[in-house]
Design a protein around this motif. Structure first.
Motif, PDB file in Angstrom:
ATOM      1  N   LEU A 183       0.841  -1.196   0.000  1.00  8.27           N
ATOM      2  CA  LEU A 183       0.000   0.000   0.000  1.00  8.27           C
ATOM      3  C   LEU A 183       0.875   1.245   0.000  1.00  8.27           C
ATOM      4  CD1 LEU A 183      -2.761  -0.801   2.656  1.00  8.27           C
ATOM      5  CD2 LEU A 183      -3.074  -0.661   0.196  1.00  8.27           C
TER       6      LEU A 183
ATOM      7  N   THR B  45       0.754   4.926   0.791  1.00 11.90           N
ATOM      8  CA  THR B  45      -0.065   5.928   1.493  1.00 11.90           C
ATOM      9  C   THR B  45       0.825   7.118   1.823  1.00 11.90           C
ATOM     10  OG1 THR B  45       0.340   4.772   3.591  1.00 11.90           O
ATOM     11  CG2 THR B  45      -1.679   4.225   2.424  1.00 11.90           C
TER      12      THR B  45
ATOM     13  N   VAL C  86      -0.834  -1.249  -4.413  1.00 16.76           N
ATOM     14  CA  VAL C  86      -2.088  -0.493  -4.328  1.00 16.76           C
ATOM     15  C   VAL C  86      -1.737   0.973  -4.095  1.00 16.76           C
ATOM     16  CG1 VAL C  86      -4.309  -0.258  -3.181  1.00 16.76           C
ATOM     17  CG2 VAL C  86      -3.209  -2.519  -3.313  1.00 16.76           C
TER      18      VAL C  86
ATOM     19  N   SER D  80      -2.640   4.424  -3.107  1.00 16.85           N
ATOM     20  CA  SER D  80      -3.699   5.039  -2.300  1.00 16.85           C
ATOM     21  C   SER D  80      -3.406   6.490  -1.956  1.00 16.85           C
ATOM     22  CB  SER D  80      -3.906   4.233  -1.006  1.00 16.85           C
ATOM     23  OG  SER D  80      -4.337   2.922  -1.291  1.00 16.85           O
TER      24      SER D  80
ATOM     25  N   GLU E  37      -5.414   0.759  -7.879  1.00 16.91           N
ATOM     26  CA  GLU E  37      -5.515   1.875  -6.953  1.00 16.91           C
ATOM     27  C   GLU E  37      -6.733   1.691  -6.058  1.00 16.91           C
ATOM     28  OE1 GLU E  37      -5.929   5.712  -8.785  1.00 16.91           O
ATOM     29  OE2 GLU E  37      -7.579   5.065 -10.077  1.00 16.91           O
ATOM     30  N   ALA E  38      -6.623   2.228  -4.872  1.00 18.00           N
ATOM     31  CA  ALA E  38      -7.734   2.204  -3.920  1.00 18.00           C
ATOM     32  C   ALA E  38      -7.614   3.481  -3.098  1.00 18.00           C
ATOM     33  CB  ALA E  38      -7.692   0.974  -3.034  1.00 18.00           C
ATOM     34  N   MET E  39      -8.289   4.503  -3.551  1.00 16.74           N
ATOM     35  CA  MET E  39      -8.217   5.797  -2.898  1.00 16.74           C
ATOM     36  C   MET E  39      -9.044   5.770  -1.618  1.00 16.74           C
ATOM     37  SD  MET E  39      -6.259   6.876  -5.149  1.00 16.74           S
ATOM     38  CE  MET E  39      -5.986   8.473  -4.402  1.00 16.74           C
ATOM     39  N   MET E  40      -8.547   6.458  -0.609  1.00 19.65           N
ATOM     40  CA  MET E  40      -9.193   6.435   0.702  1.00 19.65           C
ATOM     41  C   MET E  40     -10.088   7.653   0.865  1.00 19.65           C
ATOM     42  SD  MET E  40      -5.927   5.244   3.021  1.00 19.65           S
ATOM     43  CE  MET E  40      -4.851   6.551   2.400  1.00 19.65           C
TER      44      MET E  40
ATOM     45  N   MET F 281     -13.400   2.946   0.197  1.00 18.30           N
ATOM     46  CA  MET F 281     -12.290   2.776  -0.734  1.00 18.30           C
ATOM     47  C   MET F 281     -12.806   2.910  -2.165  1.00 18.30           C
ATOM     48  SD  MET F 281      -9.948   2.403   1.477  1.00 18.30           S
ATOM     49  CE  MET F 281      -8.540   2.122   0.389  1.00 18.30           C
TER      50      MET F 281
ATOM     51  N   ALA G 229     -11.814   2.068  -5.621  1.00 15.84           N
ATOM     52  CA  ALA G 229     -10.852   1.174  -6.268  1.00 15.84           C
ATOM     53  C   ALA G 229     -10.950   1.264  -7.781  1.00 15.84           C
ATOM     54  CB  ALA G 229     -11.085  -0.264  -5.813  1.00 15.84           C
TER      55      ALA G 229
ATOM     56  N   LEU H 128      -8.591  -4.478   1.471  1.00 14.00           N
ATOM     57  CA  LEU H 128      -9.481  -3.319   1.406  1.00 14.00           C
ATOM     58  C   LEU H 128     -10.646  -3.475   2.376  1.00 14.00           C
ATOM     59  CD1 LEU H 128      -9.633  -2.645  -2.455  1.00 14.00           C
ATOM     60  CD2 LEU H 128      -7.936  -1.888  -0.777  1.00 14.00           C
TER      61      LEU H 128
ATOM     62  N   LYS I  63     -12.002  10.245  -6.536  1.00 18.42           N
ATOM     63  CA  LYS I  63     -11.531  10.846  -5.286  1.00 18.42           C
ATOM     64  C   LYS I  63     -11.479  12.373  -5.402  1.00 18.42           C
ATOM     65  CE  LYS I  63      -9.474  11.308  -1.233  1.00 18.42           C
ATOM     66  NZ  LYS I  63      -8.163  10.717  -0.919  1.00 18.42           N
TER      67      LYS I  63
END
Length: 289
Positions: free
Chosen positions: A61, A63, A88, A90, A114-117, A131, A133, A147, A168
């Motif tokens: 991840l 971040t 991933v 993020s 991708e997995a945006m928070m 998430m 994604a 996730l 996002k």
């Protein structure tokens, strides 16, 4: 799963803690090592370099704060992870930044999704993020256990990396707007001689109500700006929104106003405070922060 979290700021630390709580084998790395040490006390392995951190990872991840940090860390770690690892992305780095990461990933043979928070420090710590994604379905499905450990909802924006970033930016434009609008209405209520809480009472339960307005509004009224989402972090994101809008031909009229008011609050010394501190950008000159 063996998960590496590269970047343990407010969001990364919360995510790593949630992964540990759900039983994942977590390794963490942060440029400022002391920020990662509390996670070691919770059971994470604290690596001394990005390359060491990803050496046995199944999922990595990212971040991190911005595109420069992401590219720097990728440069140090890209060739150190197992070929089977899924990376991933993020970090909120905008559309152009995401394109650059996709290119670097391809050069190094990295499998990237991708997995945006969507959420702040509290939801990250509680495993209650949303998430956003994107990426090939096969690879998104392979990282779902990770996730799911950090979220209450996964929204798949598309099968190409970049779709999650686009969503996002749109979502954060809403967050920036509703926070600033709450600040404006509270300040106007107060300036007109009324208790600002009356505004929150007026919208409570109505079609225009928003729980976010109550959460941030209470912090504004109390001048309580403990950071859940740092104001300068949102300012960075607003700049990315402006870039995306200009590229797509969308008017930046509202975004330009957000740039100005969040910038004013930052210039007054609130850049590290919560985004609720945008209220200081609306107060009449001479009013106390």
């Amino acid at each position: 799963m063996r998960v590496t979290v590269l970047g343990t700021g407010a969001m990364g630390a919360g995510v790593a803690g949630s992964l540990l709580r759900e039983g994942h084998d977590v390794t963490v790395w942060n440029r400022s090592a002391q920020r990662a040490q509390p996670l070691g006390e919770q059971g994470a392995t604290v690596a001394t370099s990005p390359a060491d951190a990803v050496a046995s990872a199944q999922v990595v991840l990212l971040t991190l704060f911005d595109i420069d940090a992401v590219l720097e860390v990728l440069g140090q770690a890209a060739d150190a992870a197992p070929e089977s690892a899924i990376w991933v992305q993020s970090s909120t780095i905008g559309l152009e930044g995401t394109e650059r990461v996709v290119r670097v990933a391809a050069e190094h043979g990295i499998t990237l999704v991708e997995a945006m928070m969507l959420g702040t420090k509290g939801p990250a710590e509680q495993g209650k993020l949303t998430m956003l994604a994107a990426g090939p379905e096969e690879f998104v499905d392979r990282v779902r256990p990770v996730l799911e450990a950090i979220s209450v909802k996964i929204v798949v924006a598309g099968d190409a990396v970049g779709a999650g970033t686009a969503l996002k930016l749109a979502a954060n434009a809403w967050i920036a707007s509703i926070t600033a609008a709450t600040a404006q209405s509270l300040t106007l209520t107060s300036a007109l001689g009324l208790d600002p809480d009356l505004f929150l009472q007026a919208i409570d339960g109505s079609a225009s109500d928003s729980q976010y307005a109550h959460t941030k509004g209470a912090a504004m009224i109390a001048d309580r700006f403990d950071p859940q989402f740092a104001l300068d972090g949102l300012r960075k994101d607003i700049g990315l929104m402006v870039d995306a809008a200009n590229e797509s031909g969308v008017s930046t009229t509202l975004l330009d106003a957000l740039v100005a008011v969040y910038g004013q609050a930052s210039a007054a010394g609130h850049g590290g405070d919560d985004i609720a501190a945008v209220v200081t950008g609306f107060r009449p000159q001479g009013a106390a922060d």
